[in-house]
Design an enzyme around this catalytic site. Structure first.
Site, short mmCIF file in Angstrom:
data_model
loop_
_atom_site.label_atom_id
_atom_site.label_comp_id
_atom_site.label_asym_id
_atom_site.label_seq_id
_atom_site.Cartn_x
_atom_site.Cartn_y
_atom_site.Cartn_z
N GLY A 1 0.85 -1.18 0.00
CA GLY A 1 0.00 0.00 0.00
C GLY A 1 0.89 1.23 0.00
N CYS B 1 5.38 -6.04 1.63
CA CYS B 1 5.71 -4.62 1.59
C CYS B 1 5.02 -3.86 2.74
CB CYS B 1 5.35 -4.07 0.22
SG CYS B 1 6.33 -2.65 -0.20
N TYR B 2 4.06 -3.00 2.46
CA TYR B 2 3.33 -2.33 3.55
C TYR B 2 2.76 -3.38 4.50
CZ TYR B 2 -0.13 0.61 5.91
OH TYR B 2 -0.86 1.27 6.85
N HIS C 1 8.06 -7.56 -3.58
CA HIS C 1 6.78 -8.02 -4.15
C HIS C 1 6.95 -9.37 -4.84
CE1 HIS C 1 4.34 -4.44 -3.46
NE2 HIS C 1 5.49 -3.79 -3.54
N GLU D 1 4.74 -11.17 -6.02
CA GLU D 1 3.69 -11.39 -7.03
C GLU D 1 4.07 -10.86 -8.41
OE1 GLU D 1 3.72 -9.29 -4.59
OE2 GLU D 1 2.65 -7.44 -4.98
N SER E 1 -18.36 -8.40 -29.65
CA SER E 1 -17.48 -7.93 -30.75
C SER E 1 -16.84 -9.09 -31.48
CB SER E 1 -16.39 -7.05 -30.17
OG SER E 1 -15.47 -7.86 -29.43
N GLY F 1 -14.29 -10.52 -30.12
CA GLY F 1 -12.99 -10.60 -29.44
C GLY F 1 -13.10 -11.59 -28.29
N ASP G 1 -12.61 -11.31 -25.01
CA ASP G 1 -13.26 -10.93 -23.75
C ASP G 1 -14.79 -10.92 -23.87
OD1 ASP G 1 -10.66 -10.59 -23.08
OD2 ASP G 1 -10.72 -8.40 -23.12
N SER G 2 -15.29 -10.27 -24.91
CA SER G 2 -16.75 -10.21 -24.98
C SER G 2 -17.32 -11.59 -25.30
CB SER G 2 -17.23 -9.15 -25.97
OG SER G 2 -16.97 -9.52 -27.29
N SER G 3 -16.56 -12.42 -26.02
CA SER G 3 -17.06 -13.76 -26.32
C SER G 3 -17.15 -14.61 -25.06
CB SER G 3 -16.16 -14.47 -27.33
OG SER G 3 -16.15 -13.76 -28.54
N LYS H 1 -5.98 -11.77 -18.77
CA LYS H 1 -6.27 -12.30 -20.11
C LYS H 1 -6.16 -13.83 -20.21
CE LYS H 1 -7.20 -10.90 -24.33
NZ LYS H 1 -8.10 -9.79 -24.62
#
Ligand code: XMP
Length: 513
Positions: free
Chosen positions: A55, A82-83, A172, A174, A226, A228, A230-232, A369
């Site tokens: 943070g 970290c924080y 970090h 991650e 669309s 694409g 993501d929308s699919s 993604k």
């Protein structure tokens, strides 16, 4: 049996969802919750482990987010990042101060030395690069803790109390820049928290379906599809959840690649949804006629898209939910403020409120993604949709340089198809991030069958990139380039010359317009 769960407590760091994503990558269910979650709520949630995120604050600032120290008595292992590490140290009686001299402030890649007898680093190399970003310093570590990692500038890069299962790292784990960071998270989950790895994308799908059903009830959902990834995937997930309550409007603007519109339509055939495919090619091409300026093309396509969608929306009437395929990187990007506009990207996400609806739902909001792709596979979407390379919203309009005609689009579609076909045959798809053909508006002299030709030059473009902000051109093997070139000039009329674009981004961009 419910899944084991890990709680990521959010203290405002920029990588919080990335932590969640790493935990999911280790096949452990997790959720990010605000640090204000009460102890009773945490007990009821019954996590097998808790992660405090980073943070922007300093723990010695009384106004900074803090946590009820009783959390340390729950008997649940904690990893502070970290924080989160400083919070852990301070909460258990250590002392955190501003770094006294510059050398103790660390940012960026740092050579780090690990004590591999600590469970967090077990089985890993004892040296490696970690990604630091801290200006504060643990002047005194709490009783019961030992030092588990150091760097040249900082003696206490990691601390641990193995008995209670408390670990703190100043870096970090991650982010990709930290070598073996994922393995450290895995060690925490499996070696400390007793994770068994009982969570899969299939579980995510089932949970999302249940959550969407609970939210939508008998309401109506509208989604702009669309084609694409993501929308699919969003459409397939909603289709699975609410079936015929879902209407997908697929605006076919005539600027898609070869067979793309039919492929999208076919992919949704298994579901009982209202699939509206609007054949809008004529009106898009009419509005684009004679337009050569790239930004103008984008504007027209964006406007026309909204107009078509609006008309379809009106036919449906009031809907309860407008769904969007927003994914996590979109959420981050939109939060970062406005960078200089190089190109006004048009996406079918971010539709304004012209359709009468009650609420927006974004079922992929927390996914990255590749998680979206794996969810798509889980839902049974075909590989050609799920593995689709990025394709710009304005489609082939920005790959026909200069003015757009149906004839030119058809030429480009054929040439682009041959390029993709040969790349697939050569097994090179995995080595390139995006590859496509561009129909230039340049013509040159050639000779075919003893006759002079004066035809178009086609450019091939292929880039390799991880973030699409910078990109390098792909070193496609010459024999493959040769086959693509030979096939295109033989099979596609009015193209007599092929060039390969060997510019990186910057200074070029990926698309030509
Ligand atoms: P550039 O050309 O800016 O492209 O280097 C970076 C990435 O963005 C894609 N792109 C778009 N995507 N709408 C989109 O949805 C657009 O208008 C658009 N323009 C470029 C491009 O294909 C590449 O992946």
């Amino acid at each position: 049996m419910p899944n084991q769960k890990v709680l990521v407590l959010d203290f405002g760091g920029q990588y919080n969802q990335l932590i969640a994503r790493r935990v999911r990558e280790c096949s452990v269910y997790c959720e990010v919750k605000p640090y204000t979650m009460t102890l009773d709520e945490i007990r009821a949630w019954s996590p097998i482990g808790i992660i405090f995120t980073g943070g922007p604050n300093s723990v010695y600032d009384p106004a900074a987010p803090h946590i009820d120290p009783e959390i340390f008595t729950l008997g649940v292992p904690i990893l502070g990042i970290c924080y989160g590490c400083q919070l852990l140290a301070q909460g258990l009686g250590g002392l955190v101060t501003p770094a006294q001299d510059d050398s103790a402030r660390e940012y960026g890649k740092t050579e780090t030395f690990y004590d591999t007898s600590c469970r967090l680093f077990a089985g890993l190399p004892s040296e490696g690069i970690s990604w630091m970003s801290h200006g504060d310093y643990m002047a005194r570590i709490p009783a019961g803790f030992t030092l588990a990692a150091h760097s040249a500038a900082c003696p206490n890069v990691a601390i641990c109390d193995e008995e209670r299962g408390f670990y703190g790292v100043q870096f970090h784990p991650e982010v990709n820049h930290t070598e073996n960071g994922l393995a450290m998270i895995r060690n925490f989950l499996y070696g400390v928290c007793g994770a068994v790895g009982d969570w899969t994308m299939g579980d995510f799908m089932k949970e999302s379906v249940a959550a969407i059903r609970a939210k939508v009830g008998s309401g109506k959902v509208l989604l702009a599809l669309s084609g694409g990834v993501d929308s699919s995937v969003a459409a397939a997930l909603l289709a699975e959840a609410v079936g015929s309550q879902l209407t997908c409007v697929f605006v076919d603007h005539g600027l898609m690649r070869k067979d793309e519109g039919d492929e999208v339509e076919a992919a949704f055939a298994p579901w009982d949804i209202n699939f509206v495919r609007v054949d809008a090619e004529k009106r898009f091409l009419a509005r684009l006629a004679g337009v050569t300026e790239p930004e103008r093309k984008r504007k027209i396509i964006g406007e026309e898209f909204i107009r078509v969608f609006e008309e379809e929306g009106k036919k449906i009437g009031r809907v309860d939910y407008l769904a969007q395929g927003t994914i996590y990187p979109d959420v981050i990007e939109s939060g970062l403020g406005s960078a200089a506009t190089i190109k006004s990207h048009h996406n079918v996400g971010g539709l304004p409120d012209f359709v009468d609806f009650r609420e927006i739902i974004e079922p992929l909001r927390l996914l990255f993604k590749d998680e979206v792709r794996s969810l798509g596979r889980e839902l049974g979407l075909p590989d050609y949709l799920v593995n689709r390379q990025p394709f710009p919203g304005p489609g082939l309009a920005i790959r026909v340089i200069g003015d757009i005609t149906k004839e030119k689009l058809d030429l480009l579609r054929e040439a682009d198809y041959i390029f993709r076909d040969e790349i697939a045959k050569a097994g090179l798809e995995g080595e390139m991030s995006q590859y496509f053909a561009v129909l230039t508006n340049m013509r040159s002299v050639g000779v075919q069958g003893d006759s002079r030709t004066y035809d178009y030059t086609l450019a091939l473009r292929s880039v390799t990139t991880s973030d699409f902000m910078t990109a390098d051109w792909t070193r496609i093997p010459y024999p493959t380039l040769d086959r693509v070139s030979t096939r295109i000039v033989n099979e596609v009329p009015h193209i007599n010359r092929i060039v390969y674009d060997i510019t990186s981004k910057p200074p070029a961009t990926i698309e030509w317009e």
